[in-house]
Design a protein around this motif. Structure first.
Motif, short mmCIF file in Angstrom:
data_model
loop_
_atom_site.label_atom_id
_atom_site.label_comp_id
_atom_site.label_asym_id
_atom_site.label_seq_id
_atom_site.Cartn_x
_atom_site.Cartn_y
_atom_site.Cartn_z
N VAL A 25 -4.01 -0.14 7.48
CA VAL A 25 -4.05 -0.96 6.27
C VAL A 25 -3.81 -0.08 5.06
O VAL A 25 -4.49 0.94 4.88
CB VAL A 25 -5.41 -1.68 6.13
N VAL A 26 -2.84 -0.44 4.25
CA VAL A 26 -2.61 0.23 2.98
C VAL A 26 -2.61 -0.87 1.91
O VAL A 26 -1.88 -1.85 2.02
CB VAL A 26 -1.29 1.01 2.95
N MET A 27 -3.42 -0.68 0.89
CA MET A 27 -3.64 -1.74 -0.10
C MET A 27 -3.65 -1.13 -1.50
O MET A 27 -4.31 -0.11 -1.73
CB MET A 27 -4.98 -2.41 0.21
N GLU A 28 -2.90 -1.73 -2.41
CA GLU A 28 -2.89 -1.26 -3.79
C GLU A 28 -4.07 -1.87 -4.54
O GLU A 28 -4.38 -3.05 -4.38
CB GLU A 28 -1.57 -1.62 -4.47
N ALA A 29 -4.68 -1.08 -5.41
CA ALA A 29 -5.95 -1.47 -6.03
C ALA A 29 -5.77 -2.29 -7.31
O ALA A 29 -6.29 -1.94 -8.37
CB ALA A 29 -6.80 -0.24 -6.30
N PHE A 30 -5.06 -3.41 -7.20
CA PHE A 30 -5.04 -4.38 -8.30
C PHE A 30 -6.26 -5.28 -8.15
O PHE A 30 -6.19 -6.41 -7.66
CB PHE A 30 -3.74 -5.19 -8.28
N HIS A 31 -7.38 -4.75 -8.58
CA HIS A 31 -8.68 -5.39 -8.33
C HIS A 31 -8.79 -6.79 -8.89
O HIS A 31 -9.44 -7.66 -8.31
CB HIS A 31 -9.80 -4.51 -8.90
#
Length: 324
Positions: free
Chosen positions: A116-122
């Protein structure tokens, strides 16, 4: 999920350490920094049990499930790729990489590895944005215009966010949010029509504005600034044939937000409760790793976002980050 953090970045306590206290599936288990003494001090302050001597050592740690990457923008691709190669899941701070070519290389590596790779656009994981999308999709009619603002003051020009070498600039730091929110609320993937920058130093923008167009013909405009006449505005507006939606502070709604909806001439305000955005994000990352729940900000989305950022820099006549 045992996660290690690369560096002792200022964002880490807010984005990872405090949220982990509210997400029982996550343990912040290790930290590494370029200066081991700094990492040790950070670990002692925040109760992190293990300090590594280097980034390489942390990434290779077999006891870790995942890596949090809050390093300077120019290092995101390098260390996300190394973490993927080591079989680690990655939560990578925004912007995902320096440019779209790097984003595609990371996306390809993630796809072939299965991690899993996820960009941190919270902000995307807060219920406010879910509610906004419901309104846009069901109440406003055909969308005609989307506009976003991410403007805040950062007059400390020695900050790394103004460094061309480290992938800085207003569009990268503030504007990546404006781009992402515009894409999220808009009707399809837009293309860039024009862009103009206020330049702080050669190649580095302190403010950026861009005009975009969606496949439907709807228009878009975004504003990003770390230092300009518009010192503070974090907002989004969507205009449709039947009405409009305006959100104040989409990025951190847990502190304060206002959502105003006008449909067929009737105006109302809504408030949306929810945990802090970073807690929502970490919970989603844990679900993606532990349960296979697809994240809302996967690498494919990151490639699309970086493509728009590259195109805006081209239209503004500035170099792409990571190319000089």
């Amino acid at each position: 999920m045992r996660i290690g953090t690369l560096g002792a970045a200022r964002i880490t306590p807010t984005a990872l350490i405090k949220p982990a206290r509210a997400v029982p599936e996550v343990e912040v288990a290790a930290v590494a920094a370029r200066d081991r003494s700094r990492a040790a001090g950070f670990a002692a302050k925040h109760g992190i049990p293990h300090v590594h001597d280097s980034y390489e050592e942390l990434v290779a740690d077999p006891s870790l499930t995942a890596v949090y990457n809050p390093l300077p923008n120019a290092l995101h691709a390098e260390w996300t790729l190394k973490a993927i190669e080591a079989g680690k899941h990655v939560l990578c701070e925004k912007p995902f990489t320096s440019n779209a070519a790097e984003a595609r290389s990371v996306a390809d590596a993630a796809a072939s590895s299965g991690v899993v790779v996820m960009e941190a656009f919270h902000y995307r994981y807060h219920p406010l944005m879910e509610r906004a999308l419901e309104i846009v999709g069901s109440q406003l009619g055909e969308i005609r215009h989307v506009e976003t603002w991410m403007c805040f003051p950062l007059p400390r020009f020695s900050d790394i966010r103004y460094s061309l070498k480290l992938g800085g600039g207003a569009l990268m730091d503030a504007g990546c949010y404006a781009v992402h929110c515009l894409r999220t609320l808009g009707p399809g993937e837009p293309s860039v029509v024009a862009a103009a920058a206020l330049v702080q130093s050669p190649g580095v923008d302190r403010a950026m504005a861009a005009d975009l167009r969606f496949p439907s013909g709807a228009t878009g405009r975004l504003h990003a600034s770390m230092w300009s006449g518009q010192l503070l505005k974090i907002a989004a507006r969507v205009e449709g044939e039947r009405g409009s939606l305006h959100i104040t502070n989409f990025a951190a709604p847990q502190f304060f937000h206002r959502m105003t909806v006008t449909v067929d001439g009737v105006r109302r305000r809504e408030r949306v409760a929810g945990d802090p955005t970073y807690t929502c994000q970490l919970r989603a990352f844990a679900a993606a790793v532990g349960q296979g729940t697809p994240p809302l900000t996967p690498p494919a989305d990151s490639v699309a976002n970086m493509t728009i950022i590259d195109d805006i820099y081209r239209k503004a006549g500035l170099p792409l980050r990571g190319t000089v």
